[in-house]
Design an enzyme around this catalytic site. Structure first.
Site, PDB file in Angstrom:
ATOM      1  N   MET A  42      20.120 133.294 115.407  1.00 19.98           N
ATOM      2  CA  MET A  42      19.116 133.407 114.335  1.00 19.98           C
ATOM      3  C   MET A  42      18.421 134.750 114.466  1.00 19.98           C
ATOM      4  SD  MET A  42      19.377 130.856 112.405  1.00 19.98           S
ATOM      5  CE  MET A  42      18.075 131.468 111.322  1.00 19.98           C
ATOM      6  N   ASP A  86      21.793 125.212 104.461  1.00 21.37           N
ATOM      7  CA  ASP A  86      20.610 125.159 105.329  1.00 21.37           C
ATOM      8  C   ASP A  86      19.837 123.865 105.118  1.00 21.37           C
ATOM      9  OD1 ASP A  86      20.565 127.677 106.791  1.00 21.37           O
ATOM     10  OD2 ASP A  86      20.396 128.616 104.806  1.00 21.37           O
ATOM     11  N   ASP A 142      22.539 134.995 111.339  1.00 26.91           N
ATOM     12  CA  ASP A 142      21.891 134.408 110.161  1.00 26.91           C
ATOM     13  C   ASP A 142      20.453 134.894 110.061  1.00 26.91           C
ATOM     14  OD1 ASP A 142      20.995 132.742 108.113  1.00 26.91           O
ATOM     15  OD2 ASP A 142      21.199 130.884 109.279  1.00 26.91           O
ATOM     16  N   HIS A 154      23.987 124.076 108.704  1.00 25.78           N
ATOM     17  CA  HIS A 154      23.019 124.529 109.712  1.00 25.78           C
ATOM     18  C   HIS A 154      21.832 123.577 109.682  1.00 25.78           C
ATOM     19  CE1 HIS A 154      19.995 128.005 110.802  1.00 25.78           C
ATOM     20  NE2 HIS A 154      20.039 127.082 111.735  1.00 25.78           N
ATOM     21  N   SER A 160      24.563 131.916 101.955  1.00 24.26           N
ATOM     22  CA  SER A 160      23.650 130.783 102.100  1.00 24.26           C
ATOM     23  C   SER A 160      23.087 130.406 100.739  1.00 24.26           C
ATOM     24  CB  SER A 160      22.502 131.140 103.043  1.00 24.26           C
ATOM     25  OG  SER A 160      21.471 130.176 102.889  1.00 24.26           O
ATOM     26  N   MET A 215      16.802 121.570 106.148  1.00 23.89           N
ATOM     27  CA  MET A 215      15.469 121.688 106.779  1.00 23.89           C
ATOM     28  C   MET A 215      14.695 120.396 106.548  1.00 23.89           C
ATOM     29  SD  MET A 215      14.411 125.494 105.581  1.00 23.89           S
ATOM     30  CE  MET A 215      15.609 126.851 105.591  1.00 23.89           C
ATOM     31  N   MET A 218      18.395 122.485 110.622  1.00 23.00           N
ATOM     32  CA  MET A 218      17.089 122.879 111.182  1.00 23.00           C
ATOM     33  C   MET A 218      16.207 121.645 111.125  1.00 23.00           C
ATOM     34  SD  MET A 218      16.981 126.564 109.347  1.00 23.00           S
ATOM     35  CE  MET A 218      18.331 126.096 108.257  1.00 23.00           C
ATOM     36  N   HIS A 247      27.337 128.452 103.482  1.00 28.81           N
ATOM     37  CA  HIS A 247      26.329 128.125 104.497  1.00 28.81           C
ATOM     38  C   HIS A 247      25.253 127.250 103.867  1.00 28.81           C
ATOM     39  CE1 HIS A 247      24.168 128.951 108.291  1.00 28.81           C
ATOM     40  NE2 HIS A 247      23.068 129.021 107.545  1.00 28.81           N
TER      41      HIS A 247
HETATM   42  C1  DX5 Z   1      16.828 130.720 107.341  1.00 29.50           C
HETATM   43  C2  DX5 Z   1      18.200 130.209 107.014  1.00 29.50           C
HETATM   44  C3  DX5 Z   1      19.110 131.253 106.500  1.00 29.50           C
HETATM   45  C4  DX5 Z   1      18.656 131.903 105.232  1.00 29.50           C
HETATM   46  C5  DX5 Z   1      18.974 133.347 105.324  1.00 29.50           C
HETATM   47  O1  DX5 Z   1      16.084 129.711 107.921  1.00 29.50           O
HETATM   48  O2  DX5 Z   1      18.808 129.642 108.164  1.00 29.50           O
HETATM   49  O3  DX5 Z   1      20.443 130.789 106.390  1.00 29.50           O
HETATM   50  O4  DX5 Z   1      19.254 131.398 104.072  1.00 29.50           O
HETATM   51  O5  DX5 Z   1      18.435 133.993 104.221  1.00 29.50           O
HETATM   52  P1  DX5 Z   1      18.394 135.577 104.116  1.00 29.50           P
HETATM   53  O6  DX5 Z   1      19.801 136.085 104.106  1.00 29.50           O
HETATM   54  O7  DX5 Z   1      17.690 135.802 102.829  1.00 29.50           O
HETATM   55  O8  DX5 Z   1      17.624 136.095 105.311  1.00 29.50           O
HETATM   56 ZN    ZN Z   2      21.024 129.182 108.101  1.00 31.79          ZN
END
Ligand code: DX5
Ligand code: ZN
Length: 221
Positions: free
Chosen positions: A138, A36, A176, A67, A9, A38, A69, A34
């Site tokens: 998650m 993320d 994740d 992903h 990620s 947000m 969010m 990956h």
């Molecule tokens: C969290 C994200 C993850 C995040 C995981 O909201 O969806 O993908 O990057 O990070 P680590 O591996 O540090 O928990």
């Molecule tokens: Zn993620």
């Protein structure tokens, strides 16, 4: 035990040097990147949008595992398709009509992913498993990297593994949040086929390539 795929990620990478961050894990044998996304509403943090995905699409040959969010993910399907997302994963808590959103992702030629928050019961996604290429568990509350793995997540992974196997469904089962070399093997033994790791890859002082090698050794050991 089959070897899992690894999806670093970039949330924990240096956003000013993302091209290098992606190249480093590609060279070290990562399977996917990956990404993320947000929106500051569905989760209390803000990252980036479709332009970042489009720019990453030109920076790597690896599949982009996006992903979302975000609230109202259905409104963004076209833009992520145009940006070049390979997998597009939405939260079951966020989509107004989950089935229609998954169908829209499929219609736009992307692989279809569905995920659930730690406090959401697996039953919320079970009716949709047949429509998925990817089920994502998650194992932290989404929003930030560097949190601790929620232990009860393994039961969810096992439950979804059983449901997929029972129905002969071949979706990837991704996990994740809080994944480190020392818990990766247990997650794979519970049934995961794809591991996401952010901080454990991009905050390892040895560098992302060496960090990924630690993960690969850990799941083989
Ligand atoms: C969290 C994200 C993850 C995040 C995981 O909201 O969806 O993908 O990057 O990070 P680590 O591996 O540090 O928990
Ligand atoms: Zn993620």
């Amino acid at each position: 035990m089959a070897e899992p795929k690894f999806a670093p990620s970039i949330l924990s990478a240096d956003f000013a040097r993302l091209g290098e961050a992606v190249a480093a894990v590609e060279k070290a044998g990562a399977d996917w990147v990956h990404v993320d996304v947000m929106d500051g509403h569905f989760v209390p943090n803000l990252t980036f949008g479709p332009k970042m995905v489009a720019d990453l699409r030109r920076a790597t040959r690896l599949p982009l595992d996006v992903h979302l969010m975000i609230e109202r993910p259905e409104a963004w399907v076209d833009r992520y398709a145009e940006a070049g997302a390979s997998y597009l994963t939405v939260h079951v808590e966020a989509a107004a009509d989950v089935g229609a959103t998954l169908a829209a992702i499929r219609a736009r030629g992307m692989k279809v992913g569905l995920t659930l928050n730690p406090e959401t019961a697996v039953e919320a996604i079970l009716p949709h498993l047949g429509a998925l290429d990817l089920a994502l568990v998650m194992s932290v509350h989404p929003g930030f990297g560097g949190q601790s793995f929620i232990a009860g997540s393994l039961d969810k992974v096992r439950a979804i593994r059983r449901a997929l196997d029972t129905h002969g469904a071949r979706a990837e089962l991704e996990v994740d949040g809080g994944i480190k070399p020392d818990n990766a093997r247990a997650v794979v033994e519970a049934g995961a086929t794809v591991l996401v790791a952010g901080s454990a890859i991009y905050e390892d002082p040895a560098g992302p390539g060496a960090a990924l090698a630690k993960f690969k050794r850990a799941v083989r050991a």
